[in-house]
Design a protein around this motif. Structure first.
Motif, PDB file in Angstrom:
ATOM      1  N   PRO A  41       0.818  -1.221   0.000  1.00 15.50           N
ATOM      2  CA  PRO A  41       0.000   0.000   0.000  1.00 15.50           C
ATOM      3  C   PRO A  41       0.849   1.267   0.000  1.00 15.50           C
ATOM      4  O   PRO A  41       1.860   1.348   0.704  1.00 15.50           O
ATOM      5  CB  PRO A  41      -0.801  -0.126   1.299  1.00 15.50           C
ATOM      6  CG  PRO A  41      -0.925  -1.597   1.520  1.00 15.50           C
ATOM      7  CD  PRO A  41       0.386  -2.177   1.042  1.00 15.50           C
ATOM      8  N   GLY A  42       0.463   2.217  -0.846  1.00 15.12           N
ATOM      9  CA  GLY A  42       1.172   3.479  -0.931  1.00 15.12           C
ATOM     10  C   GLY A  42       2.276   3.512  -1.964  1.00 15.12           C
ATOM     11  O   GLY A  42       2.868   4.565  -2.213  1.00 15.12           O
ATOM     12  N   THR A  43       2.550   2.375  -2.614  1.00 19.43           N
ATOM     13  CA  THR A  43       3.625   2.337  -3.611  1.00 19.43           C
ATOM     14  C   THR A  43       3.087   2.655  -5.005  1.00 19.43           C
ATOM     15  O   THR A  43       1.904   2.472  -5.295  1.00 19.43           O
ATOM     16  CB  THR A  43       4.288   0.949  -3.657  1.00 19.43           C
ATOM     17  OG1 THR A  43       3.294  -0.033  -4.026  1.00 19.43           O
ATOM     18  CG2 THR A  43       4.892   0.578  -2.300  1.00 19.43           C
ATOM     19  N   GLU A  44       4.008   3.090  -5.862  1.00 16.55           N
ATOM     20  CA  GLU A  44       3.631   3.330  -7.258  1.00 16.55           C
ATOM     21  C   GLU A  44       3.240   2.017  -7.938  1.00 16.55           C
ATOM     22  O   GLU A  44       2.396   2.000  -8.841  1.00 16.55           O
ATOM     23  CB  GLU A  44       4.773   4.002  -8.019  1.00 16.55           C
ATOM     24  CG  GLU A  44       6.052   3.172  -8.105  1.00 16.55           C
ATOM     25  CD  GLU A  44       7.112   3.813  -8.986  1.00 16.55           C
ATOM     26  OE1 GLU A  44       6.862   3.978 -10.194  1.00 16.55           O
ATOM     27  OE2 GLU A  44       8.200   4.127  -8.462  1.00 16.55           O
ATOM     28  N   GLY A  45       3.829   0.923  -7.483  1.00 15.04           N
ATOM     29  CA  GLY A  45       3.519  -0.376  -8.072  1.00 15.04           C
ATOM     30  C   GLY A  45       2.073  -0.770  -7.854  1.00 15.04           C
ATOM     31  O   GLY A  45       1.382  -1.203  -8.786  1.00 15.04           O
ATOM     32  N   LEU A  46       1.590  -0.616  -6.624  1.00 17.76           N
ATOM     33  CA  LEU A  46       0.202  -0.983  -6.340  1.00 17.76           C
ATOM     34  C   LEU A  46      -0.768  -0.072  -7.088  1.00 17.76           C
ATOM     35  O   LEU A  46      -1.790  -0.529  -7.610  1.00 17.76           O
ATOM     36  CB  LEU A  46      -0.076  -0.913  -4.828  1.00 17.76           C
ATOM     37  CG  LEU A  46      -1.466  -1.386  -4.410  1.00 17.76           C
ATOM     38  CD1 LEU A  46      -1.708  -2.831  -4.822  1.00 17.76           C
ATOM     39  CD2 LEU A  46      -1.675  -1.220  -2.910  1.00 17.76           C
ATOM     40  N   ALA A  47      -0.440   1.200  -7.165  1.00 22.41           N
ATOM     41  CA  ALA A  47      -1.296   2.136  -7.906  1.00 22.41           C
ATOM     42  C   ALA A  47      -1.393   1.735  -9.375  1.00 22.41           C
ATOM     43  O   ALA A  47      -2.476   1.762  -9.975  1.00 22.41           O
ATOM     44  CB  ALA A  47      -0.758   3.562  -7.775  1.00 22.41           C
ATOM     45  N   ALA A  48      -0.266   1.310  -9.952  1.00 25.17           N
ATOM     46  CA  ALA A  48      -0.251   0.908 -11.358  1.00 25.17           C
ATOM     47  C   ALA A  48      -1.028  -0.381 -11.580  1.00 25.17           C
ATOM     48  O   ALA A  48      -1.751  -0.525 -12.579  1.00 25.17           O
ATOM     49  CB  ALA A  48       1.194   0.755 -11.837  1.00 25.17           C
ATOM     50  N   VAL A  49      -0.908  -1.330 -10.638  1.00 26.07           N
ATOM     51  CA  VAL A  49      -1.653  -2.592 -10.756  1.00 26.07           C
ATOM     52  C   VAL A  49      -3.149  -2.333 -10.665  1.00 26.07           C
ATOM     53  O   VAL A  49      -3.943  -2.876 -11.447  1.00 26.07           O
ATOM     54  CB  VAL A  49      -1.196  -3.596  -9.670  1.00 26.07           C
ATOM     55  CG1 VAL A  49      -2.140  -4.801  -9.623  1.00 26.07           C
ATOM     56  CG2 VAL A  49       0.228  -4.067  -9.945  1.00 26.07           C
ATOM     57  N   ALA A  50      -3.567  -1.486  -9.716  1.00 28.22           N
ATOM     58  CA  ALA A  50      -4.989  -1.174  -9.566  1.00 28.22           C
ATOM     59  C   ALA A  50      -5.531  -0.456 -10.802  1.00 28.22           C
ATOM     60  O   ALA A  50      -6.666  -0.695 -11.231  1.00 28.22           O
ATOM     61  CB  ALA A  50      -5.210  -0.325  -8.321  1.00 28.22           C
ATOM     62  N   ALA A  51      -4.707   0.418 -11.397  1.00 29.17           N
ATOM     63  CA  ALA A  51      -5.133   1.127 -12.603  1.00 29.17           C
ATOM     64  C   ALA A  51      -5.299   0.164 -13.778  1.00 29.17           C
ATOM     65  O   ALA A  51      -6.210   0.311 -14.601  1.00 29.17           O
ATOM     66  CB  ALA A  51      -4.126   2.221 -12.944  1.00 29.17           C
ATOM     67  N   GLU A  52      -4.427  -0.837 -13.847  1.00 27.03           N
ATOM     68  CA  GLU A  52      -4.450  -1.790 -14.953  1.00 27.03           C
ATOM     69  C   GLU A  52      -5.554  -2.836 -14.803  1.00 27.03           C
ATOM     70  O   GLU A  52      -6.244  -3.189 -15.767  1.00 27.03           O
ATOM     71  CB  GLU A  52      -3.095  -2.502 -15.058  1.00 27.03           C
ATOM     72  CG  GLU A  52      -3.026  -3.614 -16.092  1.00 27.03           C
ATOM     73  CD  GLU A  52      -3.106  -3.119 -17.517  1.00 27.03           C
ATOM     74  OE1 GLU A  52      -3.647  -3.842 -18.367  1.00 27.03           O
ATOM     75  OE2 GLU A  52      -2.632  -1.986 -17.804  1.00 27.03           O
ATOM     76  N   PHE A  53      -5.744  -3.334 -13.581  1.00 28.19           N
ATOM     77  CA  PHE A  53      -6.645  -4.482 -13.373  1.00 28.19           C
ATOM     78  C   PHE A  53      -7.952  -4.115 -12.685  1.00 28.19           C
ATOM     79  O   PHE A  53      -8.847  -4.955 -12.570  1.00 28.19           O
ATOM     80  CB  PHE A  53      -5.924  -5.572 -12.573  1.00 28.19           C
ATOM     81  CG  PHE A  53      -4.789  -6.208 -13.320  1.00 28.19           C
ATOM     82  CD1 PHE A  53      -5.013  -7.284 -14.169  1.00 28.19           C
ATOM     83  CD2 PHE A  53      -3.501  -5.720 -13.195  1.00 28.19           C
ATOM     84  CE1 PHE A  53      -3.981  -7.867 -14.870  1.00 28.19           C
ATOM     85  CE2 PHE A  53      -2.451  -6.293 -13.898  1.00 28.19           C
ATOM     86  CZ  PHE A  53      -2.691  -7.360 -14.746  1.00 28.19           C
ATOM     87  N   GLY A  54      -8.058  -2.885 -12.216  1.00 23.03           N
ATOM     88  CA  GLY A  54      -9.295  -2.450 -11.585  1.00 23.03           C
ATOM     89  C   GLY A  54      -9.253  -2.596 -10.069  1.00 23.03           C
ATOM     90  O   GLY A  54      -8.466  -3.372  -9.530  1.00 23.03           O
ATOM     91  N   PRO A  55     -10.113  -1.845  -9.379  1.00 22.06           N
ATOM     92  CA  PRO A  55     -10.110  -1.850  -7.915  1.00 22.06           C
ATOM     93  C   PRO A  55     -10.499  -3.190  -7.310  1.00 22.06           C
ATOM     94  O   PRO A  55     -10.266  -3.423  -6.127  1.00 22.06           O
ATOM     95  CB  PRO A  55     -11.128  -0.760  -7.558  1.00 22.06           C
ATOM     96  CG  PRO A  55     -12.003  -0.640  -8.764  1.00 22.06           C
ATOM     97  CD  PRO A  55     -11.127  -0.941  -9.936  1.00 22.06           C
ATOM     98  N   GLU A  56     -11.054  -4.083  -8.110  1.00 16.80           N
ATOM     99  CA  GLU A  56     -11.467  -5.384  -7.559  1.00 16.80           C
ATOM    100  C   GLU A  56     -10.278  -6.241  -7.140  1.00 16.80           C
ATOM    101  O   GLU A  56     -10.455  -7.240  -6.420  1.00 16.80           O
ATOM    102  CB  GLU A  56     -12.334  -6.158  -8.562  1.00 16.80           C
ATOM    103  CG  GLU A  56     -11.668  -6.488  -9.878  1.00 16.80           C
ATOM    104  CD  GLU A  56     -11.903  -5.414 -10.934  1.00 16.80           C
ATOM    105  OE1 GLU A  56     -11.774  -5.743 -12.117  1.00 16.80           O
ATOM    106  OE2 GLU A  56     -12.209  -4.258 -10.562  1.00 16.80           O
ATOM    107  N   VAL A  57      -9.052  -5.898  -7.577  1.00 19.22           N
ATOM    108  CA  VAL A  57      -7.880  -6.679  -7.144  1.00 19.22           C
ATOM    109  C   VAL A  57      -7.318  -6.150  -5.823  1.00 19.22           C
ATOM    110  O   VAL A  57      -6.279  -6.627  -5.364  1.00 19.22           O
ATOM    111  CB  VAL A  57      -6.770  -6.707  -8.225  1.00 19.22           C
ATOM    112  CG1 VAL A  57      -7.285  -7.359  -9.500  1.00 19.22           C
ATOM    113  CG2 VAL A  57      -6.218  -5.318  -8.496  1.00 19.22           C
TER     114      VAL A  57
END
Length: 202
Positions: A41-57
């Protein structure tokens, strides 16, 4: 610094080899652990994953829901590649930071699950492959990780085959048996690494 690549298929016991090497004095750069860190949480990586796969992940607490993401990416090669395109550069950057902090006479062991798949062997001074029979891998994954046989086979199918991995090895460690059979092989491997490191710093 001797830069060593350590790889093996899922369920091969690569982590056991890594632990034994650390006990002998190796510095471990664990790509799996770093891959988890870069999507906290709080990393650029998690933000990018959520943007790519949607908030359901994302789980309710804001952490990555790994089982849900895994179900998506292991069922669709294009989605798996999209995840890799996000995570791998971040893991590479952090790994390089850790290697840069090593002393000249250190032996750095890089635990890299997808070394063969990503053609990374040329980037290491020495490559160790931990090998086990597919039946052994499946049995371990079912017993220790709670996977079904089908889930285990799907994870294995997403990785390089045995022949592809061993083809890039400077040394193959056979981990089809018990820990007592593994330890002397790792001890011999460590001696070889020390000799190589000494020759490189002489």
């Amino acid at each position: 610094m001797l830069n060593v690549g350590l790889t093996g298929g899922i369920g091969s016991g690569k982590s056991s080899v890594a632990k034994l090497l650390v006990a002998h004095g190796a510095i471990l750069v664990d790509a799996d652990r770093i891959a988890r860190e870069v999507v906290e949480p709080g990393t650029e990586g998690l933000a990018a994953v959520a943007a790519e796969f949607g908030p359901e992940v994302l789980a309710a607490d804001g952490t990555l829901d790994r089982p849900k993401l895994g179900a998506i990416v292991f069922a669709d090669e294009a989605r798996r590649q999209a995840l890799n395109a996000i995570v791998h550069p971040l893991v590479g950057r952090r790994s390089e930071e850790l290697r840069a902090a090593a002393a000249p006479d250190d032996i750095v062991v890089n635990d890299v699950p997808l070394l063969a798949e990503n053609d990374l062997a040329p980037f290491y001074d020495f490559v160790i492959v931990v090998d086990a029979a597919p039946a052994t891998q499946i049995e371990r994954l079912v017993r220790t990780r709670g996977m079904t046989e089908d889930e285990a086979r799907a994870r294995m199918a997403a990785q390089a085959g045995r022949e592809e991995r061993t083809a890039v090895a400077d040394l193959v460690i056979d981990n089809d048996g018990l820990l007592e059979e593994l330890e002397p092989q790792v001890r011999a491997a460590w001696q070889r690494l020390r000799e190589l490191a000494a020759a490189g710093t002489a």
